[in-house]
Motif scaffolding. Structure first.
Motif, PDB file in Angstrom:
ATOM      1  N   ASP A   3     -85.735  67.744  35.777  1.00  5.24           N
ATOM      2  CA  ASP A   3     -85.795  66.347  36.184  1.00  5.24           C
ATOM      3  C   ASP A   3     -85.000  66.087  37.452  1.00  5.24           C
ATOM      4  OD1 ASP A   3     -87.285  65.804  33.893  1.00  5.24           O
ATOM      5  OD2 ASP A   3     -85.484  65.406  32.703  1.00  5.24           O
ATOM      6  N   THR A   4     -83.897  66.816  37.638  1.00  5.53           N
ATOM      7  CA  THR A   4     -82.963  66.561  38.736  1.00  5.53           C
ATOM      8  C   THR A   4     -82.675  67.852  39.493  1.00  5.53           C
ATOM      9  OG1 THR A   4     -81.909  64.836  37.415  1.00  5.53           O
ATOM     10  CG2 THR A   4     -80.719  65.614  39.350  1.00  5.53           C
ATOM     11  N   THR A  86     -87.785  65.679  40.221  1.00  5.82           N
ATOM     12  CA  THR A  86     -88.277  64.410  40.763  1.00  5.82           C
ATOM     13  C   THR A  86     -87.179  63.703  41.548  1.00  5.82           C
ATOM     14  OG1 THR A  86     -89.784  64.169  38.891  1.00  5.82           O
ATOM     15  CG2 THR A  86     -89.307  62.186  40.165  1.00  5.82           C
ATOM     16  N   ILE A  87     -85.949  63.737  41.012  1.00  8.28           N
ATOM     17  CA  ILE A  87     -84.788  63.126  41.655  1.00  8.28           C
ATOM     18  C   ILE A  87     -83.929  64.221  42.280  1.00  8.28           C
ATOM     19  CG2 ILE A  87     -82.694  61.756  41.316  1.00  8.28           C
ATOM     20  CD1 ILE A  87     -85.221  60.144  40.937  1.00  8.28           C
ATOM     21  N   PHE A 109     -81.626  54.923  38.900  1.00 17.63           N
ATOM     22  CA  PHE A 109     -83.073  55.097  38.858  1.00 17.63           C
ATOM     23  C   PHE A 109     -83.646  54.829  37.470  1.00 17.63           C
ATOM     24  CE2 PHE A 109     -81.944  57.784  42.545  1.00 17.63           C
ATOM     25  CZ  PHE A 109     -82.762  57.179  43.494  1.00 17.63           C
ATOM     26  N   ARG A 163     -85.635  60.031  45.382  1.00 18.19           N
ATOM     27  CA  ARG A 163     -86.787  60.773  44.871  1.00 18.19           C
ATOM     28  C   ARG A 163     -87.252  61.768  45.933  1.00 18.19           C
ATOM     29  NH1 ARG A 163     -87.462  55.544  43.664  1.00 18.19           N
ATOM     30  NH2 ARG A 163     -87.441  54.944  41.462  1.00 18.19           N
ATOM     31  N   ARG A 164     -87.595  62.950  45.473  1.00 21.06           N
ATOM     32  CA  ARG A 164     -87.975  64.015  46.398  1.00 21.06           C
ATOM     33  C   ARG A 164     -89.090  63.586  47.350  1.00 21.06           C
ATOM     34  NH1 ARG A 164     -92.034  67.719  46.866  1.00 21.06           N
ATOM     35  NH2 ARG A 164     -91.469  69.735  47.823  1.00 21.06           N
ATOM     36  N   ASP A 166     -90.228  60.675  48.234  1.00 24.50           N
ATOM     37  CA  ASP A 166     -89.900  59.569  49.135  1.00 24.50           C
ATOM     38  C   ASP A 166     -89.045  60.053  50.307  1.00 24.50           C
ATOM     39  OD1 ASP A 166     -91.257  57.917  47.385  1.00 24.50           O
ATOM     40  OD2 ASP A 166     -89.447  57.361  46.278  1.00 24.50           O
TER      41      ASP A 166
END
Length: 246
Positions: A3-4, A86-87, A109, A163-164, A166
Motif C-alpha cells: 500500500d505504501t 499507491t501512496i 489520505f 499518491r504515486r 499524481d
C-alpha cells in the motif's frame, strides 16, 4: 503487493542509513503492507555494501543505484517511478527526519478529505540545524511563500507524502522536491500540513551549502512561478449519454 512505498533518496549516508532503516521498520508495523526504496545516488562511502547486507535481512527493502549523482529530486523521481505502492512517503537519508513520523504523514489520505489531498507536507518543529542554516531557510521560505503563495512555511522538509500517479503527472525538473505544495496546488489539489519533529544529523556531513541552495533556489523559484502562470486552466469532462434512448 504493498500500500505504501517509503522512498529515501541519499548519497554517502553510510553512517546513518542502518539506524534509519531499523527505525522505519519499527514504526511501520501497523500501516499495512509497505516497501522501502533507497535510492543510492552514486555513493562512494561504502553505503552500497551496507544496503546489500540489509536487503538479505529485510525483504521489504529495495535499492536503486544511480550511476552518477543526480541530486535529491532525481532520487525521489527514480524512487516513485519504481514504487509499487499507491501512496509514496519520502524522507531524507541523513536521519534528521524521524522514521516514526511516517504513519502521521500518510494518515490524512484516509481521512474525510483524503480524496482531495494531493500532498501532505511535513513542517519541521524545533529544527536541529545551525543558526546560519535556519536563517537561510527562513529567508528562502518567506520569499517562496510571497511569490508562489503556496501556504507552506517549510517546503525544505524531506517528509512528504502523495499518491504515486499524481506525482508522476507533475512536470519534472531538478530541485522540484522543494516546490511540491505549489506544483500540486497548480493541478487543483489541496495541500495538507503535518508538524513533524527534527533532530541533528547523526554522522557524515551535509551535501549542500547555504550559497549553493540560494543560487539554485533563485532560478528555480522564477521557473516555478512561470509554470504556475501557464498552468492548464480548462478541465476536461467526458460527455456521457444513454445510447439506448436513440
Amino acid at each position: 503487493m504493498c500500500d505504501t512505498s517509503i522512498i529515501i533518496p541519499c548519497r554517502n549516508e553510510a553512517e546513518n542509513i542502518g539506524a534509519l532503516l531499523d527505525e522505519i521498520a519499527g514504526a511501520c508495523t501497523e500501516i499495512g503492507p509497505y516497501e522501502i526504496i533507497v535510492i543510492d545516488d552514486a555513493s562512494d562511502d561504502g553505503m552500497a555494501d551496507i544496503l546489500s547486507a540489509r536487503m538479505r535481512a529485510m525483504p521489504q527493502l529495495r535499492v536503486i543505484r544511480h550511476d552518477v549523482s543526480g541530486g535529491q529530486s532525481a532520487g525521489v523521481h527514480s524512487g516513485v517511478r519504481a514504487a509499487r505502492g499507491t501512496i509514496c512517503c519520502t524522507l531524507d537519508g541523513d536521519g534528521q527526519n524521524p522514521g516514526t513520523e511516517i504513519p502521521n504523514m500518510i494518515a490524512p489520505f484516509s481521512g474525510p478529505n483524503g480524496a482531495r489531498i494531493g500532498v501532505v507536507a511535513g513542517q519541521r518543529v524545533g529544527r536541529q540545524d545551525t543558526f546560519s542554516k535556519r536563517y537561510a531557510s527562513k529567508f528562502a521560505n518567506a520569499l517562496r511563500a510571497k511569490i508562489l503563495k503556496d501556504g507552506t512555511r517549510d517546503t525544505g522538509c524531506g517528509l512528504k507524502a502523495f499518491r504515486r500517479d499524481d506525482f508522476l503527472a507533475l512536470p519534472y525538473f531538478d530541485h522540484m522536491h522543494r516546490y511540491l505544495p505549489a506544483l500540486f496546488a497548480r493541478d487543483g489539489w489541496e495541500v495538507a500540513h503535518v508538524d513533524v519533529s527534527h533532530r541533528a544529523r547523526g554522522g557524515g556531513r551535509s551535501h549542500y551549502s547555504n550559497l549553493q541552495r540560494g543560487l539554485v533556489g533563485i532560478v528555480d523559484l522564477m521557473g516555478v512561478a512561470w509554470l504556475l502562470k501557464r498552468r492548464k486552466k480548462s478541465r476536461p469532462t467526458e460527455v456521457v449519454v444513454d445510447r439506448a434512448e436513440g
